[in-house]
Scaffold this active site. Structure first.
Site: not given
Length: 272
Positions: A122, A127, A150
């Site tokens: 994972s 950003h 996951c």
């Protein structure tokens, strides 16, 4: 609401479901002159630099019950920052971890110009996107966060923390579940927890501050929520200015312009 481990599904083998949360917030500010706009961008750039964003993502990793394997971060010129964290659902023995991973050790990070974080299955990324236009008296700042996991870990458990970590005028949230796992009898499971709306995982006091709209595709395990702040407290939207320095008529005009900007961002359409 938390996705706990009580009433766990009995699965065969590893839980192969991928759960992805995409979280975008927009902060809007009134900055009339080009100087004020540039000062606002510089302020935001410092407030949400890669170091602070790294701390936020590490907190998110802890909240969803995952473990940091590697961190990569970068501040950009003229503005903006990015952080990526690779995470694992369970603690791994040191000998099992790839030598390229830094485990989030700060002393290692200080020796690098660029840092990225990794999980075994994972990842968490952020950003930032500051923005303004010289012909417009409004500057905006967007934060884009993706949490992909996951296994049993679900990123929706960190929603309240993420919302509280930023000044959020508009929020857009997408959550989707992909893949399938199997129960002990071999039956496919395309989702392993109950969810009717992303709003189920957001604190009621937070929801009261926003108008929220859902667009969900249940058969595809796609959930989408948009949120728009209800009240505009003008002083909170002025950069380096006092509201009482502005004439009442101009205050109303500024509030209207702020609201129009928010509505267009919220709707994703040029309306005015």
């Amino acid at each position: 609401m938390m996705l706990g481990l009580e009433n766990k599904l009995k699965l065969y083998g590893f839980n192969n479901l991928t759960k992805t949360l995409s979280f975008n917030i927009y902060d809007v500010c009134y900055a009339k002159s080009e100087r004020e706009q540039k000062d606002y961008i510089a302020y935001i750039d410092e407030q949400y630099n890669s170091e602070r964003l790294t701390n936020i993502l590490c907190d998110v990793t802890e909240m969803i019950g995952a473990h940091v394997l590697n961190i990569s971060k970068q501040d950009y010129d003229p503005q903006g920052a990015s952080v990526t964290i690779l995470i694992s659902e369970e603690t791994l023995a040191v000998k099992e971890i790839d030598k390229s991973c830094n485990l989030g050790q700060i002393d290692i990070l200080k020796t690098r110009d660029t840092i990225v974080g990794h999980l075994d299955k994972s990842h968490v990324t952020v950003h930032t996107y500051p923005e303004y236009h010289p012909d417009n008296s409004i500057a905006t700042f967007r934060v884009d966060i993706d949490v992909s996991t996951c296994g049993e870990v679900s990123p929706v458990n960190a929603l309240n923390y993420l919302i509280g970590s930023f000044d959020s005028d508009i929020i857009t949230i997408d959550y989707r579940v992909r893949g399938f796992t199997r129960d002990i009898d071999g039956k496919k499971l395309f989702i392993d927890h109950k969810i009717t709306s992303i709003q189920d995982y957001i604190d009621e006091n937070t929801l009261k501050k926003y108008d929220a709209v859902d667009i969900n595709v249940y058969q595809s395990n796609i959930f989408h929520t948009k949120m728009l702040i209800k009240e505009i407290e003008l002083q909170n939207y002025l950069f380096n200015r006092d509201v009482y320095e502005i004439k009442p008529k101009q205050r109303l005009e500024i509030e209207n312009n702020l609201r129009k900007e928010m509505i267009e961002i919220f709707s994703g359409t040029n309306i005015y």
